[in-house]
Scaffold this motif. Sequence first.
Motif, mmCIF file in Angstrom:
data_model
loop_
_atom_site.group_PDB
_atom_site.id
_atom_site.type_symbol
_atom_site.label_atom_id
_atom_site.label_comp_id
_atom_site.label_asym_id
_atom_site.label_seq_id
_atom_site.Cartn_x
_atom_site.Cartn_y
_atom_site.Cartn_z
ATOM 1 N N GLU A 1 -70.281 51.216 -51.675
ATOM 2 C CA GLU A 1 -69.902 51.854 -52.950
ATOM 3 C C GLU A 1 -70.092 53.364 -52.947
ATOM 4 O OE1 GLU A 1 -70.786 50.110 -56.734
ATOM 5 O OE2 GLU A 1 -71.122 48.174 -55.794
ATOM 6 N N PRO B 1 -66.945 40.298 -57.731
ATOM 7 C CA PRO B 1 -67.692 40.557 -58.957
ATOM 8 C C PRO B 1 -69.140 40.951 -58.674
ATOM 9 C CG PRO B 1 -67.287 38.196 -58.679
ATOM 10 C CD PRO B 1 -66.519 38.897 -57.608
ATOM 11 N N ASN B 2 -69.811 41.530 -59.659
ATOM 12 C CA ASN B 2 -71.233 41.871 -59.524
ATOM 13 C C ASN B 2 -71.999 40.620 -59.146
ATOM 14 O OD1 ASN B 2 -70.519 43.855 -62.259
ATOM 15 N ND2 ASN B 2 -71.289 44.729 -60.385
ATOM 16 N N GLY B 3 -72.911 40.782 -58.181
ATOM 17 C CA GLY B 3 -73.747 39.657 -57.774
ATOM 18 C C GLY B 3 -73.088 38.723 -56.768
ATOM 19 N N ALA B 4 -71.874 39.078 -56.293
ATOM 20 C CA ALA B 4 -71.162 38.202 -55.344
ATOM 21 C C ALA B 4 -71.872 38.113 -53.993
ATOM 22 C CB ALA B 4 -69.732 38.704 -55.145
ATOM 23 N N GLY B 5 -72.710 39.118 -53.695
ATOM 24 C CA GLY B 5 -73.417 39.112 -52.415
ATOM 25 C C GLY B 5 -72.912 40.163 -51.433
ATOM 26 N N LYS B 6 -72.124 41.128 -51.923
ATOM 27 C CA LYS B 6 -71.505 42.117 -51.035
ATOM 28 C C LYS B 6 -72.550 42.995 -50.342
ATOM 29 C CE LYS B 6 -69.124 43.840 -54.489
ATOM 30 N NZ LYS B 6 -69.645 43.007 -55.613
ATOM 31 N N THR B 7 -73.444 43.585 -51.155
ATOM 32 C CA THR B 7 -74.468 44.449 -50.558
ATOM 33 C C THR B 7 -75.392 43.640 -49.652
ATOM 34 O OG1 THR B 7 -74.378 46.024 -52.375
ATOM 35 C CG2 THR B 7 -76.409 46.000 -51.092
ATOM 36 N N THR B 8 -75.659 42.399 -50.048
ATOM 37 C CA THR B 8 -76.514 41.553 -49.207
ATOM 38 C C THR B 8 -75.841 41.320 -47.854
ATOM 39 O OG1 THR B 8 -77.365 40.499 -51.206
ATOM 40 C CG2 THR B 8 -77.762 39.355 -49.133
ATOM 41 N N VAL C 1 -77.905 33.542 -52.056
ATOM 42 C CA VAL C 1 -77.010 34.669 -52.313
ATOM 43 C C VAL C 1 -75.815 34.675 -51.350
ATOM 44 C CG1 VAL C 1 -76.886 37.186 -52.362
ATOM 45 C CG2 VAL C 1 -78.854 36.033 -53.314
ATOM 46 N N PHE D 1 -83.012 34.449 -51.610
ATOM 47 C CA PHE D 1 -84.164 35.178 -52.138
ATOM 48 C C PHE D 1 -84.914 34.161 -52.992
ATOM 49 C CE2 PHE D 1 -81.026 38.665 -51.605
ATOM 50 C CZ PHE D 1 -81.738 39.411 -50.681
ATOM 51 N N HIS E 1 -65.939 49.165 -55.775
ATOM 52 C CA HIS E 1 -65.341 48.653 -57.014
ATOM 53 C C HIS E 1 -64.086 49.442 -57.399
ATOM 54 C CE1 HIS E 1 -68.057 45.471 -58.192
ATOM 55 N NE2 HIS E 1 -69.095 46.237 -57.940
ATOM 56 N N LEU F 1 -82.938 31.512 -55.022
ATOM 57 C CA LEU F 1 -81.563 31.997 -55.218
ATOM 58 C C LEU F 1 -80.821 32.089 -53.886
ATOM 59 C CD1 LEU F 1 -79.590 33.285 -57.336
ATOM 60 C CD2 LEU F 1 -80.570 35.500 -56.679
ATOM 61 N N GLN G 1 -75.848 52.721 -51.433
ATOM 62 C CA GLN G 1 -75.204 52.897 -52.734
ATOM 63 C C GLN G 1 -75.693 54.188 -53.396
ATOM 64 O OE1 GLN G 1 -75.593 48.977 -54.295
ATOM 65 N NE2 GLN G 1 -74.170 49.343 -55.948
HETATM 66 N N1 LIG Z 1 -84.091 41.829 -52.575
HETATM 67 C C1 LIG Z 1 -83.657 40.939 -53.481
HETATM 68 N N2 LIG Z 1 -84.501 40.083 -54.079
HETATM 69 C C2 LIG Z 1 -84.061 39.183 -54.978
HETATM 70 N N3 LIG Z 1 -82.767 39.056 -55.346
HETATM 71 C C3 LIG Z 1 -81.883 39.891 -54.800
HETATM 72 C C4 LIG Z 1 -82.272 40.872 -53.836
HETATM 73 N N4 LIG Z 1 -81.167 41.559 -53.449
HETATM 74 C C5 LIG Z 1 -80.140 41.023 -54.139
HETATM 75 N N5 LIG Z 1 -80.563 40.031 -54.945
HETATM 76 C C6 LIG Z 1 -79.731 39.221 -55.818
HETATM 77 O O1 LIG Z 1 -78.696 38.690 -55.019
HETATM 78 C C7 LIG Z 1 -77.473 38.638 -55.755
HETATM 79 C C8 LIG Z 1 -76.410 39.377 -54.978
HETATM 80 O O2 LIG Z 1 -76.736 40.762 -54.968
HETATM 81 P P1 LIG Z 1 -75.837 41.831 -54.210
HETATM 82 O O3 LIG Z 1 -76.441 43.168 -54.493
HETATM 83 O O4 LIG Z 1 -75.632 41.442 -52.815
HETATM 84 O O5 LIG Z 1 -74.452 41.667 -54.995
HETATM 85 P P2 LIG Z 1 -73.188 42.623 -54.986
HETATM 86 O O6 LIG Z 1 -71.995 41.756 -54.798
HETATM 87 O O7 LIG Z 1 -73.364 43.738 -54.045
HETATM 88 O O8 LIG Z 1 -73.213 43.151 -56.490
HETATM 89 P P3 LIG Z 1 -72.834 44.598 -57.108
HETATM 90 O O9 LIG Z 1 -71.329 44.689 -57.062
HETATM 91 O O10 LIG Z 1 -73.352 44.507 -58.504
HETATM 92 O O11 LIG Z 1 -73.507 45.660 -56.298
HETATM 93 C C9 LIG Z 1 -77.767 39.216 -57.120
HETATM 94 O O12 LIG Z 1 -78.021 38.134 -57.987
HETATM 95 C C10 LIG Z 1 -79.026 40.021 -56.890
HETATM 96 O O13 LIG Z 1 -79.799 40.106 -58.069
#
Ligand SMILES: Nc1ncnc2c1ncn2[C@@H]1O[C@H](COP(=O)(O)OP(=O)(O)OP(=O)(O)O)[C@@H](O)[C@H]1O
Length: 250
Positions: free
Chosen positions: A173, A47-54, A28, A23, A205, A26, A95
């Motif tokens: 989640e 952990p939060n921000g690991a990239g799981k949802t991505t 991810v 992104f 989580h 960044l 989510q």
């Molecule tokens: N559309 C987007 N634009 C910019 N940054 C994004 C976007 N989507 C996710 N991010 C960033 O990418 C990183 C990973 O986000 P992601 O939601 O995949 O993490 P996650 O592991 O699912 O976290 P969580 O457990 O908190 O849901 C984070 O730093 C988030 O801020």
Amino acid sequence: MAHPQPVSPPLPLLQVQGIEMRFGALKVLDQLDFSVGANEAVGIVGPNGAGKTTLLNVLAGAHAPSQGTVWFRGVDVSAWNAADRCRSGIARTHQVPRPFLGMTVFENVLTAATHGAGMHTRDAGDRAMHALRLCGMEALVNRRAETLGLLGRKRLELVRALATGPTVLLLDEIGGGLTDAEASELVDMVRTIRSRQIAIVWIEHLVHVLLQVAARLVCMDGGRVIASGDPHEVLSDATVVEAYLGGVAA
Ligand SMILES: Nc1ncnc2c1ncn2[C@@H]1O[C@H](COP(=O)(O)OP(=O)(O)OP(=O)(O)O)[C@@H](O)[C@H]1O
């Protein structure tokens, strides 16, 4: 004498290889490899921000990665959008559940079958009722979605995904914000869905909830898979304990 034929391992059902997702500046997902087999139930933690949802978004076709390939049933689907992937059998939940609030429960599920799966209305109606019955929601068909509480909305989200006729279901989640008793109801629903030979990829989580379904656990950190395997072995892996469990073994 006939020589034994070499046996190739079965192809993964859904697989990503060498995925990089950015992104802006960044990064991810970083050269990520991941796969799920037919009928497999995989849990994803990290952990939060690991990239799981991505990762889930890349699997579902909601994000187009900057590098890498997505395979579904051996076909390169990297260029397919989310609607095409849904029609081919990849369903997902969000989510935060996103029902059509002004519609009834039945209409919401019907819409998933018609628009998500591309079915004609009559077949879609049968499919919708089947999914509702399977998940024990048939008594709620005439309720407007806006009158459902959090658990009801999460259950509806699952039924809508099921009504698209998936081969693999991606869950983001779904346990968040629920009591243990409510989460148990969702676990029962996911188990019922599993019994229909539908593979599951579940980000969660609430690890104790996830372990009731996941036969394999994957831990992500920094956009990569840092451990994958037997859930209890993954949770006692030193790298996972450090990155995810705050240095304290589960
Ligand atoms: N559309 C987007 N634009 C910019 N940054 C994004 C976007 N989507 C996710 N991010 C960033 O990418 C990183 C990973 O986000 P992601 O939601 O995949 O993490 P996650 O592991 O699912 O976290 P969580 O457990 O908190 O849901 C984070 O730093 C988030 O801020």
